[in-house]
Design an enzyme around this catalytic site. Structure first.
Site, mmCIF file in Angstrom:
data_model
loop_
_atom_site.group_PDB
_atom_site.id
_atom_site.type_symbol
_atom_site.label_atom_id
_atom_site.label_comp_id
_atom_site.label_asym_id
_atom_site.label_seq_id
_atom_site.Cartn_x
_atom_site.Cartn_y
_atom_site.Cartn_z
ATOM 1 C CG ASP A 192 -1.727 -1.254 1.365
ATOM 2 O OD1 ASP A 192 -2.211 -1.758 0.347
ATOM 3 O OD2 ASP A 192 -1.810 -1.773 2.502
ATOM 4 C CE LYS A 249 3.253 -2.314 -4.454
ATOM 5 N NZ LYS A 249 2.825 -2.038 -3.073
ATOM 6 N N GLY A 290 -4.225 -4.197 -4.318
ATOM 7 C CA GLY A 290 -5.245 -3.229 -4.713
ATOM 8 C C GLY A 290 -4.555 -1.937 -5.080
ATOM 9 C CG HIS A 291 -2.148 -1.159 -7.844
ATOM 10 N ND1 HIS A 291 -1.472 -1.733 -8.873
ATOM 11 C CD2 HIS A 291 -1.431 -1.412 -6.743
ATOM 12 C CE1 HIS A 291 -0.382 -2.299 -8.413
ATOM 13 N NE2 HIS A 291 -0.339 -2.130 -7.120
ATOM 14 C CD GLN A 348 0.869 -8.738 -2.513
ATOM 15 O OE1 GLN A 348 1.685 -9.337 -3.179
ATOM 16 N NE2 GLN A 348 -0.386 -8.653 -2.861
ATOM 17 N N GLY A 407 -11.102 -3.187 2.538
ATOM 18 C CA GLY A 407 -11.732 -2.068 3.242
ATOM 19 C C GLY A 407 -11.309 -1.947 4.696
HETATM 20 P P1 IMP Z 1 -2.569 -12.924 1.577
HETATM 21 O O1 IMP Z 1 -1.566 -12.423 0.588
HETATM 22 O O2 IMP Z 1 -3.983 -12.661 1.174
HETATM 23 O O3 IMP Z 1 -2.330 -14.330 1.953
HETATM 24 O O4 IMP Z 1 -2.355 -12.082 2.927
HETATM 25 C C1 IMP Z 1 -1.175 -12.216 3.709
HETATM 26 C C2 IMP Z 1 -0.799 -10.891 4.379
HETATM 27 O O5 IMP Z 1 -0.418 -9.968 3.366
HETATM 28 C C3 IMP Z 1 -1.935 -10.221 5.152
HETATM 29 O O6 IMP Z 1 -1.389 -9.552 6.265
HETATM 30 C C4 IMP Z 1 -2.498 -9.213 4.163
HETATM 31 O O7 IMP Z 1 -3.127 -8.140 4.815
HETATM 32 C C5 IMP Z 1 -1.214 -8.787 3.480
HETATM 33 N N1 IMP Z 1 -1.426 -8.298 2.128
HETATM 34 C C6 IMP Z 1 -1.655 -9.012 1.001
HETATM 35 N N2 IMP Z 1 -1.767 -8.212 -0.056
HETATM 36 C C7 IMP Z 1 -1.609 -6.957 0.384
HETATM 37 C C8 IMP Z 1 -1.564 -5.687 -0.266
HETATM 38 O O8 IMP Z 1 -1.689 -5.542 -1.489
HETATM 39 N N3 IMP Z 1 -1.353 -4.616 0.549
HETATM 40 C C9 IMP Z 1 -1.150 -4.738 1.889
HETATM 41 N N4 IMP Z 1 -1.154 -5.903 2.517
HETATM 42 C C10 IMP Z 1 -1.380 -7.009 1.778
#
Ligand code: IMP
Length: 422
Positions: free
Chosen positions: A13, A16, A40-41, A222, A300
Site C-alpha cells: 500500500d 505503487k 489493490g491499486h 505488496q 476495506g
Molecule cells: P494474503 O496475501 O492474502 O495471503 O495475505 C497475507 C498478508 O499480506 C496479510 O497480512 C495481508 O493483509 C497482506 N497483504 C496481502 N496483499 C496486500 C496488499 O496488497 N497490501 C497490503 N497488505 C497485503
C-alpha cells in the site's frame, strides 16, 4: 532501453499504483510479476478513480502493453470482471496479455484460504482471495495453469488430480462438502474461451520488446516486509514482491533489470497482523489514517498507521538493491507540528541499526526517533523541489540520508500531475 523494477519497501500500500501509472506514461510495457488479486491499486485519472486488483495500472495509459506474468496467480473470475469494468469505462484491454504459465486460483483455493485462517492459532490476516493455497498447489505440482484452461481434456485430468487432494481435505478436516469436477470444468473452460486471445508466452513477448528497445516496467505488488523470504514471517504473503522475484516472475534474466525503484510512504502503514514498531495508536495515528484515506483497497480494513521507519526501509534498500526511492503521500503530513523518523531500535537497552529476523525481538523493539519540525503548509500544488516548504525538503533529505538511497520521485497527492521528479 531500460528495464525498471518498481517495488514496495514497507508492508504494501505504498502508492505503487499511482507511481506505476505515472511511469507507465513513459513505459511501453508494464508487467505484474507476483501476487494476485490480494493487491489493490487506486489510480486517479481526471475525475475518475480506478481500483485495480490484478490488471497492471499501466492499462490506463493508452498504447501501453500490460502483462500478467507467470509469477502471478490469476483468479479468472476476477480478471474477467476487471476487464469488463475497464471496457465499460471506455478503456481498451486489447493490449493485455496473460502468461500461459501463470497459475490459476480455483474456488477451492478461496475456500481453503478462509478455513485455514480460521484454523490457525495465530492469524495472519490473509485477504482470503485464495492466493496462498494457489501457490501451495503450484509447489505441490498439482496446480492448474492458464494454458490448461484452453484444453478441455487436460483441464478435466488436472481437476481430477487436484480434487483428489482437495476434497478429502475439505471434507474430513474442515467438514466442507467439497467441489464437483463437472461444475468447475464448465465454468473454467468458459473463462479459458473468454481469455484465450490474451493468453500467450509473455516471456517471449518481453524479449521481443527488449530487442526493439522498448521501456519495460516490472510492477511488484505488496511490499518487502510481506515477502515470503524477507518479510515478517509468518505475517507475509506467499510470493516474492522483492526485486529478486521480478526476473523469474516475469520471465527475464536478472541481469536484464537496469534499475530498482523502491516506493515508500512518507510514514508507515500495515494491514493484517504482526509487529509494527512505529505504530501510533493515538490521535496522530488516527489523523494520518483519515488524511491518507488509509483503508484497504481490497478488504476495506482500516490500516494501522505509524511514523517512518528508516531501519525497515534501510533493510528494504539492502534486500532489493534499490537504486532510487519514490516517496508518496508527503502531503498527508502537511498539518503536523512535528514529524518523527525511527533511526534505530532499542532492544532491551541495546541499539539495533539493522532490522531483526526474530519477530520476538522485533516485538520488543522500541523505536529511537529523530524529531523534525513539521512544515505546516500544503504541499499538494508543489511541482518542483524548490516549491516544497524548506522543512519538507529537510524531511526528504533526512530520509534519503537515513536510508542511504536518493529520492527520485515525490508524490504530493493522488493525481498524476501531483508528482515531483527530483
Ligand atoms: P494474503 O496475501 O492474502 O495471503 O495475505 C497475507 C498478508 O499480506 C496479510 O497480512 C495481508 O493483509 C497482506 N497483504 C496481502 N496483499 C496486500 C496488499 O496488497 N497490501 C497490503 N497488505 C497485503
Amino acid at each position: 532501453m531500460t528495464v525498471t523494477a518498481l517495488v514496495g519497501t514497507q508492508w504494501g500500500d505504498e502508492g505503487k499504483g499511482k507511481i506505476t501509472d505515472v511511469l507507465a506514461a513513459q513505459a511501453d510495457v508494464v508487467v505484474r510479476y507476483q501476487g494476485g488479486n490480494n493487491a489493490g491499486h487506486t489510480v486517479v485519472v481526471g475525475e475518475r478513480t480506478y481500483k485495480l486488483h490484478l490488471i497492471p495500472s499501466g492499462i490506463l495509459s493508452p498504447g501501453t502493453t500490460c502483462i500478467i506474468g507467470n509469477g502471478v496467480v490469476v483468479d479468472p473470475q476476477v480478471l474477467c470482471g476487471e476487464m469488463e469494468s475497464l471496457r465499460s469505462a471506455g478503456i481498451s484491454t486489447a493490449n493485455l496479455y496473460i502468461s500461459e504459465r501463470a497459475h490459476v486460483i480455483m474456488p477451492y483455493h478461496r475456500v481453503l484460504d478462509e478455513l485455514e485462517e480460521a484454523h490457525r492459532a495465530v492469524k495472519i490476516g490473509t485477504t482470503a482471495r485464495g492466493i496462498g493455497p494457489a501457490y501451495v498447489d503450484k509447489y505441490l505440482r498439482i496446480g492448474i495453469r492458464m494454458l490448461d484452461l484452453t484444453n478441455p481434456q487436460r483441464l478435466a485430468r488436472l481437476l481430477e488430480q487436484a480434487l483428489a487432494f482437495k476434497n478429502p481435505l475439505l471434507q474430513k478436516v474442515y467438514g466442507h462438502p467439497g467441489f464437483s469436477k463437472e461444475e468447475l470444468l464448465g465454468e473454467y473452460l468458459e473463462y479459458g474461451r473468454i481469455l484465450a486471445p490474451q493468453i500467450t508466452d509473455t516471456s517471449l513477448l518481453l524479449q521481443k520488446a527488449r530487442q526493439q528497445g522498448r521501456k519495460i516496467l516490472l510492477e511488484g505488488a505488496q511490499g518487502t516486509l510481506l515477502d515470503i523470504d524477507h518479510g515478517t514471517y509468518p505475517f507475509v504473503t506467499s510470493s516474492n514482491p522483492t526485486a529478486g522475484g521480478a526476473a523469474p516472475g516475469a520471465g527475464l534474466g536478472p541481469n536484464q533489470i537496469d534499475e530498482v525503484i523502491g516506493v515508500v510512504k512518507a510514514y508507515t502503514t500495515r494491514v493484517g497482523e504482526g509487529p509494527f514498531p512505529t505504530e501510533l495508536t493515538d490521535a496522530t495515528g488516527d489523523l494520518i489514517r483519515e488524511r491518507g484515506r488509509e483503508y484497504g483497497t481490497t478488504t476495506g480494513r482500516p490500516r494501522r498507521c505509524g511514523w517512518f521507519d528508516a531501519v525497515m526501509v534501510r533493510y528494504a534498500a539492502r534486500v532489493n538493491g534499490l537504486t532510487g526511492l519514490a516517496l508518496t503521500l508527503l502531503d498527508v503530513l502537511d498539518v503536523l507540528e512535528e514529524v518523527k523518523v525511527c533511526v534505530a531500535y532499542d532492544y532491551r537497552g541495546q541499539r539495533l541499526e539493522h532490522f531483526p529476523t526474530d519477530l520476538d525481538v522485533l516485538t520488543d523493539c522500541r523505536p529511537i526517533y529523530a524529531t523534525l519540525p513539521g512544515w505546516q503548509r500544503a504541499t499538494g500544488a508543489a511541482r518542483s523541489r524548490e516549491e516544497l516548504p524548506s522543512k519538507a525538503q529537510e524531511y526528504l533529505d533526512f530520509i534519503a540520508e537515513q536510508v542511504g538511497c536518493p529520492i527520485q520521485i515525490v508524490s504530493v497527492g493522488p493525481r498524476r500531475d501531483q508528482t515531483i521528479f527530483l
